[in-house]
Design a protein around this motif. Sequence first.
Motif, mmCIF file in Angstrom:
data_model
loop_
_atom_site.group_PDB
_atom_site.id
_atom_site.type_symbol
_atom_site.label_atom_id
_atom_site.label_comp_id
_atom_site.label_asym_id
_atom_site.label_seq_id
_atom_site.Cartn_x
_atom_site.Cartn_y
_atom_site.Cartn_z
ATOM 1 N N SER A 8 0.857 -1.184 0.000
ATOM 2 C CA SER A 8 0.000 0.000 0.000
ATOM 3 C C SER A 8 0.893 1.234 0.000
ATOM 4 N N ALA A 51 -7.573 -5.761 -11.673
ATOM 5 C CA ALA A 51 -6.477 -6.238 -10.833
ATOM 6 C C ALA A 51 -6.850 -7.565 -10.180
ATOM 7 N N ASN A 87 -9.457 3.258 0.237
ATOM 8 C CA ASN A 87 -9.447 2.565 -1.050
ATOM 9 C C ASN A 87 -8.317 1.537 -1.101
ATOM 10 N N GLU A 88 -7.190 1.865 -0.499
ATOM 11 C CA GLU A 88 -6.091 0.899 -0.415
ATOM 12 C C GLU A 88 -6.524 -0.322 0.399
ATOM 13 N N GLN A 138 -8.698 -2.564 -1.624
ATOM 14 C CA GLN A 138 -7.897 -3.402 -2.524
ATOM 15 C C GLN A 138 -7.276 -4.566 -1.761
ATOM 16 N N LEU A 156 -7.927 -8.412 -2.691
ATOM 17 C CA LEU A 156 -6.824 -9.183 -3.277
ATOM 18 C C LEU A 156 -6.321 -10.297 -2.364
ATOM 19 N N TYR A 192 1.840 1.333 -10.100
ATOM 20 C CA TYR A 192 0.731 1.061 -9.163
ATOM 21 C C TYR A 192 -0.156 -0.067 -9.718
ATOM 22 N N ALA A 193 -0.506 0.051 -10.999
ATOM 23 C CA ALA A 193 -1.381 -0.960 -11.600
ATOM 24 C C ALA A 193 -0.680 -2.322 -11.647
ATOM 25 N N GLN A 228 1.666 -3.312 -9.577
ATOM 26 C CA GLN A 228 1.772 -3.820 -8.210
ATOM 27 C C GLN A 228 0.469 -4.473 -7.780
ATOM 28 N N ARG A 229 -0.627 -4.051 -8.408
ATOM 29 C CA ARG A 229 -1.907 -4.667 -8.063
ATOM 30 C C ARG A 229 -2.186 -5.924 -8.890
ATOM 31 N N GLY A 230 -1.258 -6.266 -9.800
ATOM 32 C CA GLY A 230 -1.386 -7.551 -10.490
ATOM 33 C C GLY A 230 -1.551 -7.490 -11.990
ATOM 34 N N LEU A 231 -1.704 -6.295 -12.557
ATOM 35 C CA LEU A 231 -1.880 -6.210 -14.010
ATOM 36 C C LEU A 231 -0.526 -6.315 -14.705
#
Lengths: 265, 430
Positions: free
Chosen positions: A98, A117, A169-170, A173, A177, B352-353, B355-358
Amino acid sequence: MNTHTTGKTMTQPTPLLSVRDLRVEVGERTVLESISLDIQSGELVVLMGANGSGKSTLGLTLAGHPRYRVSAGSARFHGQDLLAQKPEERAHAGLFVSLQAPPDIPGVKNALFLRSALNAVRASRGEPQLDAFDFLKDARALSSELGLDAKLLSRPVNEGFSGGERKRNEMLQLALLKPRLALLDEIDSGMDVDGVRAVVKQVQAMRAQGTAFVVVSHYLQLIESLTPDTVLRLDQGRIAETGTLALARDIARTGFARQSETAEV
Amino acid sequence: MSPPPCPDLLDAQARLASHGWIAPKAENFRHLPPPPASAWLAPPATPTTKPTTEPSDPTESWHVRALDAAQADQFITQYLNPAIPAQRAMLFRGLPWPDESDAAHFGWMHRATCQRGLRVHIAGDPARHAAAPLRLVLHIAPAAPFDAPLLVIDVAAGAHCVLLEQHAFDPSADAGVQNLDLHIRLGQGARLQHLRTVAPAPHDRLAHQLHVTLAEGAHYDQALLASGSAYHLQRTQIDLHQPGSAARMGAALLAADATLDQQIALSHTAADTYSAVESLLLASGKAHAVLNAHTLIATGADNANVRQRLCAIPTSGQPRVVLRPHMEIHHDQVQAAHGATYGALPDEALFYARQRGLDEASALALILQGLQRAVLERALDDPELLTGMSAAPSRLKQARTAARQGEGTPLNLDAALARMTQQHLARSTA
């Protein structure tokens, strides 16, 4: 070698994360001199340190940010060479970082970003994709638990969000996830009291499920609420001290400057 | 036996013969000269005298339809054949002759070569449109390898219409040429929200010229999504000659190893007029692209409020890009702002994207789509128009049912945006 391990190391299996002698440079500057630590599943480590001591650098390096160059050392995560992986491969392996200041993504709806994601991570786990409708149902329920206005799901990612909304929001996520290890960099900054309570509740719930946490924070109230297994103090790119909640209380009472002097003595 | 040529056709041909084609140093075209005049002339053929009719198969040629069948009575279409003098007179009735600008050559060429025409009249019904604007889809495909269509859209006073203009090109067909003229005339207090997608095949040559005239208090919004080709000109001229008229233009332009020329000419001559132009160009490889915005504020345009913002982001390679923001101000009591920026890919958002898995390609596509979408949203001031679907819970169930039954929503610029961005990135990589 200045290696942090928990007191239960002798009876624990292979650490979830094992970092050895990590040296990191940004441009011409060495930010992390030598970091070594082990983290087990379900463990909660609090990382403290003065501004510029390298806390955020550690997280971003582990996440694979291209600006941070590893010049020495190693990091293994869930049995794999973390440093050899791309950022998305690290995320698929279960690492979540984060950011202290999550960036805006103009024009990309939050719900679309989160679903994309989540589906990328699910695909890496061999799980079926979630359609927009099932996703929204889950996301709205979790948003409600976190006190995040569900309308923010249909707005561009972080655009116009307050500091607290970005951090919530973090957390949303994180909840979606379900990583193995989450590094939360000043997750409490900008959050109101209710937000901090929601963070504590979520962290404790996920920890009980086996998620490990590294929490960067300056605030004793949050740290105490999280009941950490270990508290680390970072100073000039090294782990200067390892302790328990008592160390966090000492730092809160005496400050980092005093702590540094004590360590040198 | 062919009918005798129409006077205006002879005039156009004479004009082309006497004035020639666009000069190499013509201001509007000096950074990206168009193909020669011969490229825009139809191959010799006998003009047809058979009147065009609305195609029965809606996927062919061109047609207009209401998204909601209950709104079908709110507009009238006339398909006209310019080869027939009477129909040609009806088609060109009330339209101005090409002006004296550099681009007028395309106008004269169009007059000389126009092969098919369509007039659309949108009725004014403020009471009905206040509850729900008329939503139309205009589908256009080339009628032949050489195509010079003329469209005239009249929006009656007080009407509110959302128009999705979709162009279909066949990449497997031979190289095509299209010289389109589109005239839009908005009555008093009318509003048109105009969504346009133009994605030619890489070998096609296109010139689209839009002429927009607004009556008092009328509003025109255009969101344009276009990609480059062997030659692609998108020119929009907007006349804000009546008090309180307003126009917004947002364009997301993609050029991968292709040419693209956007020209926007705005003319403020009346008081209390407003215009905003925002264009984002993503260019890669050996693309050659020009964004050219010119806003004129004439004497007497009291309280005119104008904005211009041009931005280009190279996504790979070494594209050649020219940004030309231009304001010509002849009045004191105005507000005006303009800017031109050459940007870079947003690295932090990309990380960022990821790091979120994309993966990198997906993250890049998502972010580029977002940048474009933001521009288009600002032009329309209504994000829902881009998706055609509300996320409101009351409609979610219906939308879900429709999606699972395979029913698409035709009013959907988002899908085109995703497809065109993917194509752009694929061509960039290639």
